[in-house]
Structure formats: structure tokens, C-alpha cells
Design a protein around this motif. Structure first.
Motif, PDB file in Angstrom:
ATOM      1  N   MET A   1      -5.117   3.722  -1.405  1.00 39.87           N
ATOM      2  CA  MET A   1      -5.143   2.206  -1.732  1.00 39.87           C
ATOM      3  C   MET A   1      -6.053   1.822  -0.569  1.00 39.87           C
ATOM      4  N   SER A   2      -7.187   0.857  -1.107  1.00 40.29           N
ATOM      5  CA  SER A   2      -8.109   0.377  -0.282  1.00 40.29           C
ATOM      6  C   SER A   2      -7.639  -0.915   0.206  1.00 40.29           C
ATOM      7  N   TRP A   3      -7.495  -1.093   1.406  1.00 41.20           N
ATOM      8  CA  TRP A   3      -7.050  -2.740   2.107  1.00 41.20           C
ATOM      9  C   TRP A   3      -8.212  -3.369   2.424  1.00 41.20           C
ATOM     10  N   ASP A   4      -9.498  -2.939   1.876  1.00 38.56           N
ATOM     11  CA  ASP A   4     -10.643  -3.622   2.031  1.00 38.56           C
ATOM     12  C   ASP A   4     -10.730  -4.886   1.163  1.00 38.56           C
ATOM     13  N   SER A   5     -10.026  -4.720   0.048  1.00 37.98           N
ATOM     14  CA  SER A   5      -9.935  -5.797  -0.881  1.00 37.98           C
ATOM     15  C   SER A   5      -8.902  -7.051  -0.316  1.00 37.98           C
ATOM     16  N   TYR A   6      -8.245  -6.428   0.416  1.00 43.83           N
ATOM     17  CA  TYR A   6      -7.288  -7.629   1.081  1.00 43.83           C
ATOM     18  C   TYR A   6      -8.031  -8.410   2.190  1.00 43.83           C
ATOM     19  N   ASP A   8     -11.113  -8.915   1.863  1.00 33.64           N
ATOM     20  CA  ASP A   8     -12.158  -9.666   0.964  1.00 33.64           C
ATOM     21  C   ASP A   8     -11.616 -11.077   0.688  1.00 33.64           C
ATOM     22  N   TRP A  37      -5.816  -0.536   9.514  1.00 25.93           N
ATOM     23  CA  TRP A  37      -6.213  -0.103   8.398  1.00 25.93           C
ATOM     24  C   TRP A  37      -7.563  -0.470   7.687  1.00 25.93           C
ATOM     25  N   ALA A  38      -7.865  -1.936   8.171  1.00 25.43           N
ATOM     26  CA  ALA A  38      -8.892  -2.164   7.249  1.00 25.43           C
ATOM     27  C   ALA A  38      -9.422  -3.728   8.173  1.00 25.43           C
ATOM     28  N   LYS A  44     -12.305  -5.839  14.679  1.00 29.61           N
ATOM     29  CA  LYS A  44     -12.349  -4.142  14.592  1.00 29.61           C
ATOM     30  C   LYS A  44     -11.955  -3.522  15.810  1.00 29.61           C
TER      31      LYS A  44
END
Length: 143
Positions: A1-6, A8, A37-38, A44
Motif C-alpha cells: 500500500m502506498s501512503w503517498d496518495s493519502y 496527496d 509511513w509517508a 519528514k
């Protein structure tokens, strides 16, 4: 699962057409597995210690001492992190070198903290609404 979309998704326009979130992060808070996680660049540097303090059972010291997120000192506005239907901490940053303060909302799902720092002109309500939508979804899928 990519947390980057959350991340965005948090940084998109709200119903008013404004983009209220400048920076965002999703962190795991399970004991021994506290980590980012992202995140966007401005959040960061969230530390394990900061995550542990945000999820501690006793956060009463936040009212007097404040709390740090990615090294940014914040004062507590409202603590509803463990309250059904809310699951959030509303914070305000200390003034930066130019005198600006920013709203920060920390939302809590079953396993993650969703953290959003607002833009200069965003209200706390705008920031918390963005966080609430993500937290509500994560809670519905038991994440």
C-alpha cells in the motif's frame, strides 16, 4: 500500500476551492513500530519520541508545555484524540521568524496518525476537516 496518495489527497482543495494543507504525514504508532509511513518534506523529521508523546495516555502536560511535531513547537488547542467520533488533536504552531502561526491537526485511526499542517491562511477547521475524512476512512477499514 502506498501512503503517498493519502498525503496527496490531504494537499488538495477543499469545498471552498482553497488548499488548506501545506504539509502532511502519516505515521504508525503501534508500540515498537513508531515510524513515518509517508510525509511531505516539511514533516519528514517527525521523531519516534514525538509519535510516542502524541499517543500517550496522559497528554495533560501539552496544555502548559506544548508538544513538538517535526521539531516545531505547538500549543494544544483541543484534545479529542481518544474521543469517539473525533479522534483528533488540534494544535497551533509557535510563531515563526515572520510572526506567522499555523494550524496543525493530528488524527488517530486504529494504527496510524494522520498529521496535517495548514497553510498560512487556513483555519483550524479547514485543516481538521481534511484530516477527519482520511481518519474516518482508515477507521472504517480498521487501519
Amino acid at each position: 500500500m502506498s501512503w503517498d496518495s493519502y498525503i496527496d489527497n490531504l494537499k488538495t482543495a477543499d469545498q471552498s476551492g482553497q488548499v488548506p494543507v501545506a504539509e502532511a504525514a502519516i505515521c504508525g504508532f503501534s508500540p515498537g513500530q513508531e515510524s513515518i509511513w509517508a510525509s511531505s518534506p516539511g514533516l519528514k523529521n517527525i521523531t519516534v519520541d514525538e509519535i510516542k508523546k502524541l499517543t500517550a495516555k496522559d497528554r495533560s502536560s501539552f496544555y502548559q508545555s506544548g508538544v513538538y511535531i517535526a521539531g516545531i513547537r505547538c500549543r494544544l488547542i483541543r484534545d479529542q484524540l481518544d474521543m469517539d467520533g473525533f479522534y483528533s488533536l488540534d494544535l497551533k504552531t509557535a510563531a515563526d521568524d515572520e510572526g506567522n502561526t499555523y494550524s496543525i491537526c493530528v488524527g488517530k485511526s486504529a494504527t496510524a496518525l494522520v498529521i496535517a499542517k495548514g497553510t498560512k491562511d487556513a483555519s483550524g477547521g479547514q485543516v481538521s476537516n481534511k484530516v477527519f475524512k482520511i481518519v474516518e476512512y482508515l477507521r472504517s477499514v480498521k487501519m
